[in-house]
Design a protein around this motif. Structure first.
Motif, PDB file in Angstrom:
ATOM      1  N   PRO A   1       0.804  -1.219   0.000  1.00  0.00           N
ATOM      2  CA  PRO A   1       0.000   0.000   0.000  1.00  0.00           C
ATOM      3  C   PRO A   1       0.842   1.278   0.000  1.00  0.00           C
ATOM      4  O   PRO A   1       0.427   2.292  -0.561  1.00  0.00           O
ATOM      5  CB  PRO A   1      -0.844  -0.111   1.271  1.00  0.00           C
ATOM      6  CG  PRO A   1      -0.143  -1.102   2.132  1.00  0.00           C
ATOM      7  CD  PRO A   1       0.591  -2.015   1.207  1.00  0.00           C
ATOM      8  N   TYR A   2       2.022   1.223   0.594  1.00  0.00           N
ATOM      9  CA  TYR A   2       2.884   2.414   0.598  1.00  0.00           C
ATOM     10  C   TYR A   2       3.408   2.706  -0.805  1.00  0.00           C
ATOM     11  O   TYR A   2       3.493   3.853  -1.215  1.00  0.00           O
ATOM     12  CB  TYR A   2       4.044   2.234   1.582  1.00  0.00           C
ATOM     13  CG  TYR A   2       3.563   2.189   3.017  1.00  0.00           C
ATOM     14  CD1 TYR A   2       3.272   3.363   3.706  1.00  0.00           C
ATOM     15  CD2 TYR A   2       3.377   0.983   3.672  1.00  0.00           C
ATOM     16  CE1 TYR A   2       2.810   3.342   5.010  1.00  0.00           C
ATOM     17  CE2 TYR A   2       2.918   0.938   4.985  1.00  0.00           C
ATOM     18  CZ  TYR A   2       2.635   2.122   5.645  1.00  0.00           C
ATOM     19  OH  TYR A   2       2.175   2.098   6.931  1.00  0.00           O
ATOM     20  N   ARG A   3       3.724   1.641  -1.548  1.00  0.00           N
ATOM     21  CA  ARG A   3       4.185   1.837  -2.926  1.00  0.00           C
ATOM     22  C   ARG A   3       3.065   2.366  -3.806  1.00  0.00           C
ATOM     23  O   ARG A   3       3.280   3.216  -4.651  1.00  0.00           O
ATOM     24  CB  ARG A   3       4.711   0.530  -3.500  1.00  0.00           C
ATOM     25  CG  ARG A   3       6.203   0.558  -3.547  1.00  0.00           C
ATOM     26  CD  ARG A   3       6.738  -0.312  -4.665  1.00  0.00           C
ATOM     27  NE  ARG A   3       7.847  -1.042  -4.074  1.00  0.00           N
ATOM     28  CZ  ARG A   3       7.969  -2.341  -4.051  1.00  0.00           C
ATOM     29  NH1 ARG A   3       7.094  -3.096  -4.638  1.00  0.00           N
ATOM     30  NH2 ARG A   3       8.983  -2.902  -3.476  1.00  0.00           N
ATOM     31  N   ILE A   4       1.861   1.840  -3.587  1.00  0.00           N
ATOM     32  CA  ILE A   4       0.707   2.286  -4.370  1.00  0.00           C
ATOM     33  C   ILE A   4       0.483   3.783  -4.159  1.00  0.00           C
ATOM     34  O   ILE A   4       0.190   4.516  -5.101  1.00  0.00           O
ATOM     35  CB  ILE A   4      -0.552   1.475  -4.005  1.00  0.00           C
ATOM     36  CG1 ILE A   4      -0.381   0.021  -4.492  1.00  0.00           C
ATOM     37  CG2 ILE A   4      -1.807   2.095  -4.611  1.00  0.00           C
ATOM     38  CD1 ILE A   4      -1.416  -0.947  -3.972  1.00  0.00           C
ATOM     39  N   LEU A   5       0.661   4.242  -2.901  1.00  0.00           N
ATOM     40  CA  LEU A   5       0.471   5.671  -2.599  1.00  0.00           C
ATOM     41  C   LEU A   5       1.738   6.494  -2.836  1.00  0.00           C
ATOM     42  O   LEU A   5       1.739   7.705  -2.617  1.00  0.00           O
ATOM     43  CB  LEU A   5       0.006   5.858  -1.149  1.00  0.00           C
ATOM     44  CG  LEU A   5      -1.390   5.345  -0.822  1.00  0.00           C
ATOM     45  CD1 LEU A   5      -1.769   5.724   0.600  1.00  0.00           C
ATOM     46  CD2 LEU A   5      -2.431   5.859  -1.785  1.00  0.00           C
ATOM     47  N   GLU A   6       2.813   5.808  -3.260  1.00  0.00           N
ATOM     48  CA  GLU A   6       4.073   6.485  -3.581  1.00  0.00           C
ATOM     49  C   GLU A   6       4.654   7.223  -2.380  1.00  0.00           C
ATOM     50  O   GLU A   6       5.129   8.357  -2.498  1.00  0.00           O
ATOM     51  CB  GLU A   6       3.890   7.436  -4.772  1.00  0.00           C
ATOM     52  CG  GLU A   6       3.400   6.729  -6.020  1.00  0.00           C
ATOM     53  CD  GLU A   6       3.007   7.679  -7.143  1.00  0.00           C
ATOM     54  OE1 GLU A   6       3.191   8.905  -7.011  1.00  0.00           O
ATOM     55  OE2 GLU A   6       2.507   7.182  -8.161  1.00  0.00           O
ATOM     56  N   VAL A   7       4.591   6.576  -1.194  1.00  0.00           N
ATOM     57  CA  VAL A   7       5.161   7.162   0.021  1.00  0.00           C
ATOM     58  C   VAL A   7       6.047   6.145   0.724  1.00  0.00           C
ATOM     59  O   VAL A   7       5.903   4.938   0.542  1.00  0.00           O
ATOM     60  CB  VAL A   7       4.075   7.645   1.018  1.00  0.00           C
ATOM     61  CG1 VAL A   7       3.291   8.816   0.467  1.00  0.00           C
ATOM     62  CG2 VAL A   7       3.148   6.515   1.416  1.00  0.00           C
ATOM     63  N   ASP A   8       6.947   6.648   1.548  1.00  0.00           N
ATOM     64  CA  ASP A   8       7.811   5.815   2.360  1.00  0.00           C
ATOM     65  C   ASP A   8       6.988   5.273   3.538  1.00  0.00           C
ATOM     66  O   ASP A   8       6.150   6.001   4.077  1.00  0.00           O
ATOM     67  CB  ASP A   8       8.973   6.679   2.874  1.00  0.00           C
ATOM     68  CG  ASP A   8      10.018   5.839   3.568  1.00  0.00           C
ATOM     69  OD1 ASP A   8       9.796   5.495   4.753  1.00  0.00           O
ATOM     70  OD2 ASP A   8      11.047   5.536   2.941  1.00  0.00           O
ATOM     71  N   PRO A   9       7.221   4.031   3.955  1.00  0.00           N
ATOM     72  CA  PRO A   9       6.487   3.499   5.110  1.00  0.00           C
ATOM     73  C   PRO A   9       6.682   4.325   6.386  1.00  0.00           C
ATOM     74  O   PRO A   9       5.856   4.269   7.291  1.00  0.00           O
ATOM     75  CB  PRO A   9       7.068   2.089   5.287  1.00  0.00           C
ATOM     76  CG  PRO A   9       7.568   1.718   3.932  1.00  0.00           C
ATOM     77  CD  PRO A   9       8.037   3.009   3.310  1.00  0.00           C
ATOM     78  N   ARG A  10       7.748   5.101   6.456  1.00  0.00           N
ATOM     79  CA  ARG A  10       7.984   5.948   7.635  1.00  0.00           C
ATOM     80  C   ARG A  10       7.328   7.317   7.501  1.00  0.00           C
ATOM     81  O   ARG A  10       7.478   8.156   8.393  1.00  0.00           O
ATOM     82  CB  ARG A  10       9.492   6.121   7.851  1.00  0.00           C
ATOM     83  CG  ARG A  10      10.209   4.800   8.146  1.00  0.00           C
ATOM     84  CD  ARG A  10      11.701   4.988   8.145  1.00  0.00           C
ATOM     85  NE  ARG A  10      12.123   5.541   6.862  1.00  0.00           N
ATOM     86  CZ  ARG A  10      13.019   4.992   6.045  1.00  0.00           C
ATOM     87  NH1 ARG A  10      13.618   3.889   6.383  1.00  0.00           N
ATOM     88  NH2 ARG A  10      13.330   5.562   4.897  1.00  0.00           N
ATOM     89  N   ALA A  11       6.606   7.557   6.407  1.00  0.00           N
ATOM     90  CA  ALA A  11       5.965   8.858   6.192  1.00  0.00           C
ATOM     91  C   ALA A  11       4.955   9.139   7.303  1.00  0.00           C
ATOM     92  O   ALA A  11       4.368   8.225   7.869  1.00  0.00           O
ATOM     93  CB  ALA A  11       5.260   8.880   4.836  1.00  0.00           C
ATOM     94  N   SER A  12       4.770  10.411   7.576  1.00  0.00           N
ATOM     95  CA  SER A  12       3.801  10.807   8.609  1.00  0.00           C
ATOM     96  C   SER A  12       2.387  10.573   8.090  1.00  0.00           C
ATOM     97  O   SER A  12       2.153  10.451   6.886  1.00  0.00           O
ATOM     98  CB  SER A  12       3.977  12.285   8.946  1.00  0.00           C
ATOM     99  OG  SER A  12       3.541  13.076   7.844  1.00  0.00           O
ATOM    100  N   ASP A  13       1.437  10.518   9.028  1.00  0.00           N
ATOM    101  CA  ASP A  13       0.028  10.373   8.639  1.00  0.00           C
ATOM    102  C   ASP A  13      -0.392  11.499   7.701  1.00  0.00           C
ATOM    103  O   ASP A  13      -1.120  11.280   6.742  1.00  0.00           O
ATOM    104  CB  ASP A  13      -0.868  10.359   9.882  1.00  0.00           C
ATOM    105  CG  ASP A  13      -0.687   9.092  10.718  1.00  0.00           C
ATOM    106  OD1 ASP A  13      -0.038   8.135  10.242  1.00  0.00           O
ATOM    107  OD2 ASP A  13      -1.194   9.062  11.847  1.00  0.00           O
ATOM    108  N   ALA A  14       0.084  12.710   7.984  1.00  0.00           N
ATOM    109  CA  ALA A  14      -0.270  13.871   7.144  1.00  0.00           C
ATOM    110  C   ALA A  14       0.283  13.703   5.732  1.00  0.00           C
ATOM    111  O   ALA A  14      -0.405  14.018   4.747  1.00  0.00           O
ATOM    112  CB  ALA A  14       0.254  15.153   7.775  1.00  0.00           C
ATOM    113  N   ASP A  15       1.517  13.200   5.607  1.00  0.00           N
ATOM    114  CA  ASP A  15       2.112  12.985   4.286  1.00  0.00           C
ATOM    115  C   ASP A  15       1.361  11.905   3.520  1.00  0.00           C
ATOM    116  O   ASP A  15       1.169  12.002   2.309  1.00  0.00           O
ATOM    117  CB  ASP A  15       3.591  12.602   4.406  1.00  0.00           C
ATOM    118  CG  ASP A  15       4.463  13.781   4.810  1.00  0.00           C
ATOM    119  OD1 ASP A  15       4.011  14.940   4.702  1.00  0.00           O
ATOM    120  OD2 ASP A  15       5.609  13.538   5.238  1.00  0.00           O
TER     121      ASP A  15
END
Length: 71
Positions: A8-22
């Motif tokens: 799911p993190y790859r699908i959203l193009e974010v790092d797993p350590r990203a903040s909830d806001a990011d």
């Protein structure tokens, strides 16, 4: 069947350590970009692609939310 890329993190193009806001910002950006309403007058294949991508984005966001609320 699950998507080839089921992270799911790859699908959203974010790092797993990203903040909830990011993560929320990434979700909003992607869902705005791929929302089927944006291509409503396009060819049926394009609309189907947008629907599939929007579904993947929604599911990825929901999975991340579920995991993060559980911690």
């Amino acid at each position: 069947p699950p998507a080839v890329d089921d992270d799911p993190y790859r699908i959203l193009e974010v790092d797993p350590r990203a903040s909830d806001a990011d993560i929320e910002a990434a979700y909003r950006r992607l869902i705005a970009q791929y929302h089927p309403d944006r291509v409503a007058n396009a060819a049926p294949e394009i609309v189907a692609l947008a629907e599939t991508r929007a579904r993947q984005i929604n599911q990825a966001y929901e999975r991340i939310q579920k995991v993060r609320k559980g911690r």
